[in-house]
Scaffold this active site. Structure first.
Site, short mmCIF file in Angstrom:
data_model
loop_
_atom_site.label_atom_id
_atom_site.label_comp_id
_atom_site.label_asym_id
_atom_site.label_seq_id
_atom_site.Cartn_x
_atom_site.Cartn_y
_atom_site.Cartn_z
CB SER B 144 -1.31 -0.01 1.35
OG SER B 144 -2.49 0.71 0.62
CG ASP B 298 -6.30 -3.09 -3.12
OD1 ASP B 298 -7.45 -1.94 -2.86
OD2 ASP B 298 -5.36 -3.22 -3.25
CG HIS B 327 -5.70 -2.20 -0.15
ND1 HIS B 327 -4.98 -2.35 -0.72
CD2 HIS B 327 -5.13 -1.78 1.39
CE1 HIS B 327 -3.64 -1.70 -0.14
NE2 HIS B 327 -4.36 -0.64 0.51
#
Lengths: 353, 353
Positions: B144, B298, B327
């Site tokens: 991320s 995601d 995610h």
């Protein structure tokens, strides 16, 4: 009664208010005088068997259907069909929290009762039967919450629905969709101006409505809509201009309690209420020829959710609509959107049943 | 200085605070005494060429890497590598708005300067060089915002990064992602307790933090996570219990200004700042052997966005991780997640460069 110029013929074109009288609701509440805002196109034939019903979606009215979907060049052709759009309860045009006066004064604003998709469908069936003498529909077609109502019609009144076209919506709301809708509600609830539903003007809740608009920006379109800057085709020159010039004005014009009323319905939509929670049994009841029409880029009614339901509907077909706008492709911004809808609806309407 | 017990070794395991001195920031601000919280595993060899760097993600710390990713049974094996996790600036452990005291008193709370991904990477490079004498990394791996920092490392210091594994993140933040992150910020800003960033305790902003948690519920997982009730595997017996027992406690423990500091970085991450906005040129600079590792479910770093960047990185490979958590699969809840990560990282680490 709160004056809100948005909910007027000036913004939504001509419509008629039809009272269906007292409506007892599934959750126990009552609408003493249930007035539904309707618009029709075309002529009901003598046999009264050429009718099509259009229920409306969250935040929407009949107007978008007039602008995008209905006309002589479309499958929904008034030269052939008598087309009735009925605005859902609580959408601001039909009986809604901020318009409840006179016999409905007791259910004004925060006192408005909880309404279910099933209540809308019961009200619509009564209106069609009592007001027009319509006992059977060639087609029920709706998008999003209109799709929820379409499914509810096909399950609740299988003998009355010959064809069904739920676009970008589900028969049983998903938990993810519930959570998304809750964030829309939270955007309003968190505005001190909302005041538990007893604001004096929707403008007191403008911050909450703006927040809701920003949430729609994230989930209402697709990631590619933003990446490819599709909004440029709508004559905006920046992402921010699109937000402040399109999405925010759209939602800040609306009544917060109206949105909350619709949102609760949306969150609790579930045809399996007819079959003790058995979704397969509920969808198995459908006798309408059904085209299930998800939008491929929809982030909260994803194709796979719609496909799973379609597989439970006898004789149905999955017709995926390709649109980078995602869920809000329903606005018909991309010219290819209505072309695809017309193609599928024409085929559906031309299928003998 | 605000006391927040969450940001302590009790919750995050042992770490060390290392000062790299004064840090001048890309946006013009200054951190007078930049303290970075770090954790290491394994032993730096004499040649100082066995180091791996892990930068951290939004709301995260080194701790999740200790719990899930690092160990003798993993690709990130301390028996072979000297692994350094450096908490990003503003994450609550490294210098952050609520911890700025002493020489940093001028940048406390609402006065904290804007920090960019590039500032973190410059700070990390300085720390590794000055504190450990590390001039070259066998691997930079992060998820991320950690992926954003990984890309920044590979573009900014191509000679220092032999291998790169950005997981579930992008080199250039997308407009959709920007809008999503803005709703996270708005959840905090809209809480009167936030008070322009000058609250007395993070508990005064608990409503805003709860709202943020609810937004993560919608976008952080996948629609299938909710539909298949994957949360049952985490020992919750209802969706609501999962929200109030997991997501809300997770975010309400945190510092609002810390989250806002990280969010701004996240929103403005863009390696093309090195090449006048030319993303292809920036990614073309990368000499690290790179595996781009998006998660298939995601919702805000979708595979296609990661794939488009991967295609611009010489000699890189796309390695899609299959995880219904979406995610937040990064938390490693599904046992199959770390198996896939280990598989790809092992192959990457075993590839001669």
């Amino acid at each position: 009664m709160i004056e809100n110029a948005y909910y007027s013929p000036e913004f939504h074109g001509e419509y008629e208010l039809v009272s269906i009288g007292r409506l007892e609701l599934e959750e126990g509440g009552i609408i003493p005088d249930c007035q539904l805002a309707i618009t029709t196109w075309g002529t009901l034939n003598a046999a009264k068997d050429n009718a099509i019903l259009i229920p409306t979606w969250y935040s929407g009215t009949h107007q978008i259907w007039r602008d995008v979907y209905v006309g002589p060049q479309h499958a929904l052709n008034p030269a052939q069909y008598f087309i009735v759009a009925i605005n859902q309860i609580g959408n601001g045009l039909s009986i809604s929290p901020h318009t409840a006066t006179g016999p409905n004064a007791a259910i004004a604003m925060a006192n408005f009762p909880r309404v279910r998709i099933g209540d809308d469908v019961v009200a619509q069936e009564r209106l069609l039967r009592q007001h027009f003498g319509i006992e059977r529909l060639q087609l029920v077609v709706g998008g999003s919450m209109g799709a929820q109502q379409t499914y509810e019609w096909a399950v609740r009144f299988p003998d009355k629905v010959l064809r069904a076209a739920p676009i970008a919506g589900t028969a049983q709301n998903t938990p993810h969709d519930y959570l998304f809708t809750e964030t829309l509600n939270e955007a309003i609830w968190s505005d001190p101006g909302w005041n538990g539903g007893n604001y004096r003007s929707h403008t007191e809740v403008i911050t909450g409505l703006q927040r809701q608009a920003r949430l729609w920006a994230v989930m209402g379109f697709s990631t590619e809509f933003w990446k490819q800057e599709i909004w440029r085709g709508m004559d905006f020159d920046s992402k921010e201009a699109f937000l402040t010039g399109f999405l925010e004005p759209y939602f800040t014009a609306m009544d917060p309690n109206a949105l909350l009323c619709m949102a609760w319905k949306w969150q609790h939509g579930d045809v399996s209420r007819h079959t003790n929670g058995d979704l397969a049994a509920a969808l198995g009841r459908i006798t309408a020829r059904t085209f299930v029409m998800p939008i491929n880029e929809d982030m909260f009614f994803p194709v796979r959710d719609c496909q799973a339901e379609q597989a439970l509907i006898p004789g149905s077909e999955l017709r995926v609509i390709d649109d980078l706008l995602g869920h809000l492709g329903l606005f018909g911004v991309a010219p290819t959107f209505i072309q695809q809808v017309d193609h599928h609806l024409s085929e559906l309407l031309n299928t003998p049943v």
